[in-house]
Motif scaffolding. Structure first.
Motif, mmCIF file in Angstrom:
data_model
loop_
_atom_site.group_PDB
_atom_site.id
_atom_site.type_symbol
_atom_site.label_atom_id
_atom_site.label_comp_id
_atom_site.label_asym_id
_atom_site.label_seq_id
_atom_site.Cartn_x
_atom_site.Cartn_y
_atom_site.Cartn_z
ATOM 1 N N HIS A 181 0.842 -1.195 0.000
ATOM 2 C CA HIS A 181 0.000 0.000 0.000
ATOM 3 C C HIS A 181 0.885 1.256 0.000
ATOM 4 C CE1 HIS A 181 -3.078 2.890 1.242
ATOM 5 N NE2 HIS A 181 -3.987 1.943 1.066
ATOM 6 N N PRO A 182 0.563 2.259 -0.810
ATOM 7 C CA PRO A 182 1.395 3.474 -0.854
ATOM 8 C C PRO A 182 1.621 4.112 0.512
ATOM 9 C CG PRO A 182 -0.208 3.482 -2.635
ATOM 10 C CD PRO A 182 -0.545 2.311 -1.771
ATOM 11 N N LEU A 183 0.596 4.109 1.365
ATOM 12 C CA LEU A 183 0.746 4.727 2.684
ATOM 13 C C LEU A 183 1.591 3.863 3.619
ATOM 14 C CD1 LEU A 183 -2.847 6.173 3.194
ATOM 15 C CD2 LEU A 183 -0.764 7.402 2.572
ATOM 16 N N ALA A 184 1.674 2.559 3.342
ATOM 17 C CA ALA A 184 2.555 1.696 4.126
ATOM 18 C C ALA A 184 4.005 2.012 3.812
ATOM 19 C CB ALA A 184 2.248 0.230 3.839
ATOM 20 N N ARG A 185 4.292 2.222 2.550
ATOM 21 C CA ARG A 185 5.658 2.506 2.135
ATOM 22 C C ARG A 185 6.090 3.913 2.538
ATOM 23 N NH1 ARG A 185 6.683 -0.417 -3.720
ATOM 24 N NH2 ARG A 185 6.155 -2.528 -3.029
ATOM 25 N N ALA A 186 5.136 4.812 2.644
ATOM 26 C CA ALA A 186 5.471 6.192 3.007
ATOM 27 C C ALA A 186 5.919 6.295 4.453
ATOM 28 C CB ALA A 186 4.266 7.102 2.765
ATOM 29 N N GLY A 187 5.428 5.428 5.309
ATOM 30 C CA GLY A 187 5.782 5.477 6.726
ATOM 31 C C GLY A 187 5.005 6.557 7.446
ATOM 32 N N GLY A 188 5.053 6.529 8.788
ATOM 33 C CA GLY A 188 4.378 7.536 9.591
ATOM 34 C C GLY A 188 2.914 7.234 9.786
ATOM 35 N N PRO A 189 2.236 8.023 10.643
ATOM 36 C CA PRO A 189 0.803 7.827 10.899
ATOM 37 C C PRO A 189 -0.020 7.952 9.623
ATOM 38 C CG PRO A 189 1.783 9.311 12.512
ATOM 39 C CD PRO A 189 2.811 9.119 11.448
ATOM 40 N N ALA A 194 -7.544 9.473 4.413
ATOM 41 C CA ALA A 194 -6.773 9.094 3.231
ATOM 42 C C ALA A 194 -7.128 7.698 2.731
ATOM 43 C CB ALA A 194 -5.281 9.157 3.546
ATOM 44 N N LEU A 195 -7.976 6.982 3.473
ATOM 45 C CA LEU A 195 -8.343 5.618 3.088
ATOM 46 C C LEU A 195 -9.748 5.542 2.513
ATOM 47 C CD1 LEU A 195 -6.877 3.801 6.240
ATOM 48 C CD2 LEU A 195 -5.809 4.050 3.985
ATOM 49 N N ARG A 196 -10.272 6.675 2.082
ATOM 50 C CA ARG A 196 -11.630 6.747 1.549
ATOM 51 C C ARG A 196 -11.850 5.775 0.400
ATOM 52 N NH1 ARG A 196 -15.769 10.670 1.135
ATOM 53 N NH2 ARG A 196 -14.547 12.055 2.478
ATOM 54 N N ALA A 197 -10.864 5.620 -0.473
ATOM 55 C CA ALA A 197 -11.031 4.802 -1.675
ATOM 56 C C ALA A 197 -10.715 3.329 -1.441
ATOM 57 C CB ALA A 197 -10.152 5.346 -2.801
ATOM 58 N N ASP A 198 -10.296 2.977 -0.237
ATOM 59 C CA ASP A 198 -9.888 1.599 0.025
ATOM 60 C C ASP A 198 -11.074 0.712 0.389
ATOM 61 O OD1 ASP A 198 -6.722 1.177 0.290
ATOM 62 O OD2 ASP A 198 -7.221 3.239 0.830
ATOM 63 N N ALA A 268 -3.643 8.823 12.407
ATOM 64 C CA ALA A 268 -3.107 10.188 12.408
ATOM 65 C C ALA A 268 -4.002 11.163 13.149
ATOM 66 C CB ALA A 268 -2.888 10.662 10.971
ATOM 67 N N GLU A 269 -5.320 11.049 12.988
ATOM 68 C CA GLU A 269 -6.215 12.098 13.473
ATOM 69 C C GLU A 269 -6.332 12.146 14.991
ATOM 70 O OE1 GLU A 269 -7.988 10.916 9.400
ATOM 71 O OE2 GLU A 269 -7.034 9.917 11.110
ATOM 72 N N THR A 270 -6.347 10.977 15.626
ATOM 73 C CA THR A 270 -6.568 10.928 17.075
ATOM 74 C C THR A 270 -6.149 9.564 17.596
ATOM 75 O OG1 THR A 270 -8.206 11.327 18.824
ATOM 76 C CG2 THR A 270 -8.936 10.045 16.932
ATOM 77 N N ALA A 271 -6.078 9.425 18.902
ATOM 78 C CA ALA A 271 -5.771 8.127 19.505
ATOM 79 C C ALA A 271 -7.069 7.361 19.733
ATOM 80 C CB ALA A 271 -5.026 8.315 20.824
#
Length: 318
Positions: A181-189, A194-198, A268-271
Motif C-alpha cells: 500500500h502506498p501509505l505503508a511505504r510512506a511510513g508515519g501515521p 486518506a483511506l476513503r477509496a480503500d 493520524a487524526e486521534t488516539a
C-alpha cells in the motif's frame, strides 16, 4: 413444602426481563418449547400459576412477579453459599467456564488455562470463543462464569444489572495495511480520511469492532467505508490485508509478532483505544474463579499499553 429448582428460577428471571418465550429462547440458545416446558415445570414445583395470557403471549401474574423478586435474592444467595463453602475447604477446586472473543481467548484465556493446570490442577476450566453480546445471557444464568468482551471509544457496551464489569487491558487501535500500500511505504501515521477509496474488512455487523470501524470512518474521514469483508476471525481479516484485498483497524493483541507481510501504522487524526472488559456475576466469586481471574490479569499485564501505547508488534515495513 415448596422445592425450588434454581435452574428453572433462572428461566423465570430471564422471562421477567425479556417478556416473551421467543426472546428468552433466542437469548439462551434454547427452543421456545424448551423454555415453555421449564416454566411449566416451575409452576408445578410451586403449585400455582405464574403466568396469564396477554394477547398471543404470556405475562407474569401477581404470583409470578412475587416469585421473580425473590428469585434475584435466591440465586445470589446460592452463589454466595457455594463460594463460602469452597473457601472454607481451603482447597481450590471446581469448574470455571470462561468465554471471550478470539484475541482474548488466544492471548489471555488459553495462557490462563495453562497456569491453572500447573498451579491448581483440581480446577476444571472450559473455554469458549464468544462475543460479549452472545454470552451475557448465559453468564446471568450461570452457564458461563466469566466473559471477556471488547469496548471501543465512543461505542460503550451495555452493562446489565446483576453483572460486574472490570477493565483488564487498554490498547491502541492501529491501521493495518497491505505491505504494498502506498501509505505503508510512506511510513508515519495514516489518516483515516486518506483511506476513503480503500476496501475495508471488519467483524460481523452488530459487534463492537464493526461499529468502531464504521463510526471511525464516518467521524474522522467523513465517508461510509466500502466494507466488503466481514469476519469475527482476526486471522481472516489479516489474510485479506496480506493479499491486498482490504485495510483494517485492529488492536495489537489481535496481531502476530514480527510479521512483515503487512504494515501497522498509528491513526493520524486521534488516539483510538480498545478496552478488554471482564464480566462476571455480581456475587462473591468462588476461589477457583478468583484464581483464574488472577491468572487472566497476570497475562494481560505485559500487553498493557504504555509509553507510545504500542502494546504489540512494532510497525512493520517490508
Amino acid at each position: 413444602m415448596v422445592a425450588l429448582d434454581l435452574r428453572r428460577l433462572r428461566f423465570l428471571r430471564e422471562f421477567e426481563e425479556r417478556g416473551t418465550l421467543a426472546a428468552v429462547a433466542a437469548a439462551l440458545g434454547y427452543s421456545p418449547s424448551t423454555v415453555s416446558q421449564q416454566l411449566a415445570l416451575l409452576e408445578k414445583d410451586v403449585g400455582t400459576r405464574l403466568f396469564e395470557k396477554a394477547g398471543r403471549g404470556l405475562r407474569l401474574n401477581d404470583a409470578g412477579r412475587l416469585l421473580a423478586r425473590h428469585t434475584h435474592v435466591l440465586l445470589s444467595a446460592a452463589e454466595a453459599a457455594e463460594a463460602d463453602l469452597a473457601a472454607l475447604g481451603g482447597d481450590i477446586r471446581g469448574t470455571v467456564r470462561a468465554g471471550g472473543l478470539q484475541s482474548a481467548a488466544r492471548r489471555l484465556l488459553v495462557p490462563a488455562v495453562a497456569r491453572m493446570m500447573a498451579d491448581h490442577p483440581r480446577v476444571r476450566v472450559e473455554v469458549f470463543e464468544l462475543e460479549l453480546e452472545q454470552s451475557l445471557p448465559g453468564l446471568r444464568l450461570g452457564r458461563v462464569d466469566l466473559v471477556i468482551g471488547d469496548e471501543y471509544d465512543g461505542h460503550p457496551r451495555p452493562r446489565p444489572a446483576g453483572l460486574r464489569f472490570a477493565v483488564v487491558l487498554e490498547e491502541p487501535i492501529k491501521v493495518v495495511l497491505p505491505a504494498a500500500h502506498p501509505l505503508a511505504r510512506a511510513g508515519g501515521p495514516v489518516a483515516i480520511a486518506a483511506l476513503r477509496a480503500d476496501v475495508w474488512t471488519a467483524s460481523a455487523e452488530g459487534t463492537g469492532h464493526h461499529a468502531m470501524v464504521v463510526g471511525t470512518c464516518r467521524a474522522l474521514g467523513g465517508y461510509e467505508p466500502d466494507l466488503r469483508h466481514r469476519s469475527n476471525d482476526a486471522d481472516v481479516q489479516l489474510e485479506l490485508v496480506r493479499v491486498g484485498a482490504a485495510v483494517a483497524l485492529m488492536p495489537p493483541l489481535a496481531l502476530p509478532d514480527d510479521d512483515h507481510s503487512f504494515a501497522v501504522r498509528e491513526v493520524a487524526e486521534t488516539a483510538l483505544t480498545r478496552r478488554l472488559v471482564v464480566a462476571t456475576r455480581d456475587t462473591p466469586p468462588a476461589p477457583a474463579l478468583t484464581a483464574f481471574l488472577d491468572a487472566v490479569r497476570a497475562y494481560a499485564r505485559p500487553h498493557q499499553s504504555d509509553g507510545d501505547r504500542s502494546g504489540g508488534p512494532a510497525t512493520a515495513v517490508p
